[in-house]
Write a protein that holds these residues in place. Sequence first.
Motif, PDB file in Angstrom:
ATOM      1  N   SER A  77     111.877  24.489  99.203  1.00 12.96           N
ATOM      2  CA  SER A  77     110.924  23.401  99.453  1.00 12.96           C
ATOM      3  C   SER A  77     111.742  22.130  99.709  1.00 12.96           C
ATOM      4  O   SER A  77     112.950  22.101  99.440  1.00 12.96           O
ATOM      5  N   LYS A  78     111.082  21.080 100.213  1.00 13.62           N
ATOM      6  CA  LYS A  78     111.801  19.838 100.519  1.00 13.62           C
ATOM      7  C   LYS A  78     112.491  19.293  99.268  1.00 13.62           C
ATOM      8  O   LYS A  78     113.655  18.904  99.304  1.00 13.62           O
ATOM      9  N   GLY A  79     111.739  19.303  98.165  1.00 16.16           N
ATOM     10  CA  GLY A  79     112.291  18.786  96.910  1.00 16.16           C
ATOM     11  C   GLY A  79     113.462  19.601  96.410  1.00 16.16           C
ATOM     12  O   GLY A  79     114.472  19.058  95.965  1.00 16.16           O
ATOM     13  N   MET A  80     113.343  20.931  96.515  1.00 19.37           N
ATOM     14  CA  MET A  80     114.410  21.807  96.042  1.00 19.37           C
ATOM     15  C   MET A  80     115.658  21.632  96.917  1.00 19.37           C
ATOM     16  O   MET A  80     116.778  21.647  96.407  1.00 19.37           O
ATOM     17  N   LYS A  81     115.432  21.438  98.215  1.00 22.25           N
ATOM     18  CA  LYS A  81     116.586  21.231  99.112  1.00 22.25           C
ATOM     19  C   LYS A  81     117.302  19.926  98.742  1.00 22.25           C
ATOM     20  O   LYS A  81     118.536  19.863  98.725  1.00 22.25           O
ATOM     21  N   GLU A  82     116.519  18.904  98.415  1.00 26.68           N
ATOM     22  CA  GLU A  82     117.110  17.633  97.996  1.00 26.68           C
ATOM     23  C   GLU A  82     117.938  17.820  96.732  1.00 26.68           C
ATOM     24  O   GLU A  82     119.006  17.234  96.583  1.00 26.68           O
ATOM     25  N   LYS A  83     117.426  18.658  95.823  1.00 27.95           N
ATOM     26  CA  LYS A  83     118.174  18.928  94.589  1.00 27.95           C
ATOM     27  C   LYS A  83     119.518  19.598  94.903  1.00 27.95           C
ATOM     28  O   LYS A  83     120.537  19.278  94.294  1.00 27.95           O
ATOM     29  N   VAL A  84     119.482  20.540  95.853  1.00 24.29           N
ATOM     30  CA  VAL A  84     120.734  21.220  96.259  1.00 24.29           C
ATOM     31  C   VAL A  84     121.715  20.193  96.829  1.00 24.29           C
ATOM     32  O   VAL A  84     122.905  20.191  96.488  1.00 24.29           O
ATOM     33  N   VAL A  85     121.180  19.299  97.681  1.00 24.79           N
ATOM     34  CA  VAL A  85     122.030  18.269  98.302  1.00 24.79           C
ATOM     35  C   VAL A  85     122.634  17.368  97.218  1.00 24.79           C
ATOM     36  O   VAL A  85     123.833  17.060  97.251  1.00 24.79           O
ATOM     37  N   ILE A  86     121.811  16.981  96.237  1.00 23.64           N
ATOM     38  CA  ILE A  86     122.308  16.123  95.143  1.00 23.64           C
ATOM     39  C   ILE A  86     123.405  16.859  94.359  1.00 23.64           C
ATOM     40  O   ILE A  86     124.465  16.296  94.077  1.00 23.64           O
ATOM     41  N   ALA A  87     123.153  18.134  94.044  1.00 21.76           N
ATOM     42  CA  ALA A  87     124.132  18.919  93.266  1.00 21.76           C
ATOM     43  C   ALA A  87     125.465  19.014  94.010  1.00 21.76           C
ATOM     44  O   ALA A  87     126.533  18.828  93.421  1.00 21.76           O
ATOM     45  N   LEU A  88     125.394  19.281  95.318  1.00 20.89           N
ATOM     46  CA  LEU A  88     126.618  19.412  96.117  1.00 20.89           C
ATOM     47  C   LEU A  88     127.356  18.067  96.198  1.00 20.89           C
ATOM     48  O   LEU A  88     128.579  18.015  96.101  1.00 20.89           O
ATOM     49  N   THR A  89     126.587  16.994  96.370  1.00 24.80           N
ATOM     50  CA  THR A  89     127.198  15.667  96.518  1.00 24.80           C
ATOM     51  C   THR A  89     127.872  15.231  95.217  1.00 24.80           C
ATOM     52  O   THR A  89     129.002  14.728  95.235  1.00 24.80           O
ATOM     53  N   LEU A  90     127.176  15.434  94.102  1.00 30.79           N
ATOM     54  CA  LEU A  90     127.732  14.975  92.818  1.00 30.79           C
ATOM     55  C   LEU A  90     128.809  15.902  92.266  1.00 30.79           C
ATOM     56  O   LEU A  90     129.553  15.516  91.371  1.00 30.79           O
ATOM     57  N   ALA A  91     128.887  17.114  92.802  1.00 31.84           N
ATOM     58  CA  ALA A  91     129.923  18.048  92.327  1.00 31.84           C
ATOM     59  C   ALA A  91     131.308  17.668  92.858  1.00 31.84           C
ATOM     60  O   ALA A  91     132.312  18.162  92.365  1.00 31.84           O
ATOM     61  N   ARG A  92     131.320  16.795  93.854  1.00 33.62           N
ATOM     62  CA  ARG A  92     132.622  16.319  94.346  1.00 33.62           C
ATOM     63  C   ARG A  92     133.104  15.179  93.444  1.00 33.62           C
ATOM     64  O   ARG A  92     132.303  14.374  92.975  1.00 33.62           O
ATOM     65  N   GLN A  93     134.400  15.124  93.221  1.00 36.56           N
ATOM     66  CA  GLN A  93     134.977  14.066  92.376  1.00 36.56           C
ATOM     67  C   GLN A  93     135.611  13.010  93.272  1.00 36.56           C
ATOM     68  O   GLN A  93     136.794  13.048  93.560  1.00 36.56           O
TER      69      GLN A  93
END
Lengths: 254, 236
Positions: free
Chosen positions: B128-144
Amino acid sequence: MTSFGKVFQVMSRDRFRTINKIILVELAVIAGTLLWSVATRGIQSGEFFGATMSWSVPALFAAIILMSVANEHVYTRDTYRLIPIGETKLYTTNLLSSLLMFLYFSVIQVVLYAITSTIDAKFLSSLFADLMNPHYPLGEAIKIVIGLELMGLALVILSWTTISLVHLVVSATNNFLPNVSRRAVDTVLYIVVIYLVVRVAAFIFHEFNNLSGMMSAGMQTQFIVNIVGILVVAAIEAVINVVLLKKWVETIPN
Amino acid sequence: MTNVLTINQLTYKHNLKTILNDIDLTLETGKIVGLLGENGAGKTTLMRLITGSAKGAGTITVCGDSVTAHHKGHVSFTEQLRGFKSNTRVDRVANFYRLVYPDFDGQRFEELVTFLQIDTSLKLGALSKGMKEKVVIALTLARQTQLYLLDEPFSGIDSMSRKKIISSIIKWKPADATMVISDHYVSEIAPILDEVVIVKDQTIYAHKASDAIREEFGIGIEAYYESLYEGGVSHD
């Protein structure tokens, strides 16, 4: 910065799958053709090789086109353009990845040809005996095949760099044009850019032919000069593409 | 405090239209900055210029480096995964990130996946749109990295999850990193913001510390932001 090897790995993965799908479809269609023959009139001599040869042509075009689509995809997507790597490295890795996958596809085709020509060996040897001079040296025939392979590969590289050049020029130019009648402007731009690229490439080829003429070389040298000419044009286009990527080509916004 | 981002005389035109004009902006390390402005003000464009996805005139220095290609190693941006086919599974996308970003922290990604309740076996097209946003947030914040650019990261995410993510964002941000968040939900992100940058009239209309807004004008960030559009607060 990300290493060349890692970027190459991620770029090649999807393309490897794409090439495998093309090969699978090709094999399925060849099998289907042969089964149809079995069911209708029985397998004729030379049919294994004939079916493979016939279906390898559309498979070849599919491989060239789908690798080209994969190439162009990289230039306008943040997924690839945000990788910590310079544009030159990104461009080279992209092109090399497609080229390697295309070579893989070619090797599979050679294997298919080898298998089917072995099955149809009797038919093919009598066919070649009829068509060719029996005293024609095998070494010369192999040289011709290798030469054609190299020429084909050079042309594939040139077609990819040319498609990228047209795509990137239009993409870069779009940033500077008014946001009206975009489709019409794009169509005109594509026609103009394709015309210019073809004219410039033709001019360079012509100069290379003159060069080989001046060297008053034999057929073989002229052939090599032509291949080098194609690769020089591709290299020039590649340099322009990298400059366009560095200076003007943007990704599709979120 | 050192500066993570310095922008000098940045101008961006697209299709003969000026989107951003002569922008100067400096952000210090370790801050959470709200990038505010109405739709079409140029917030996304500003982020894209910082990452190098858009090409403008002017100088952008990230972590002391003004070479655009080098910015990519210092910036983590919420890109919308357009380079992947819709049948790509989330875990494959994570593997892609693991390979191409040397600063991708797999352990942190797993923690984020658990926290955000993401099913990594799903295909992108099935999200879903919201779940995709969550994936994007997780990927973005997983970078240091030193600079995080979150472009409207909560759009499509339900209010409960949104509040949960916002309240824990400090936990996911490295102490010395700066996080820029552009969002419409000003009231929800306001409590975590150290500074606000408001994009208006093709430029940085205001850049203020959250505390300074409260002290100087006696109002909250949302009220201050809205007043700029209503003309209630004079811009200095």
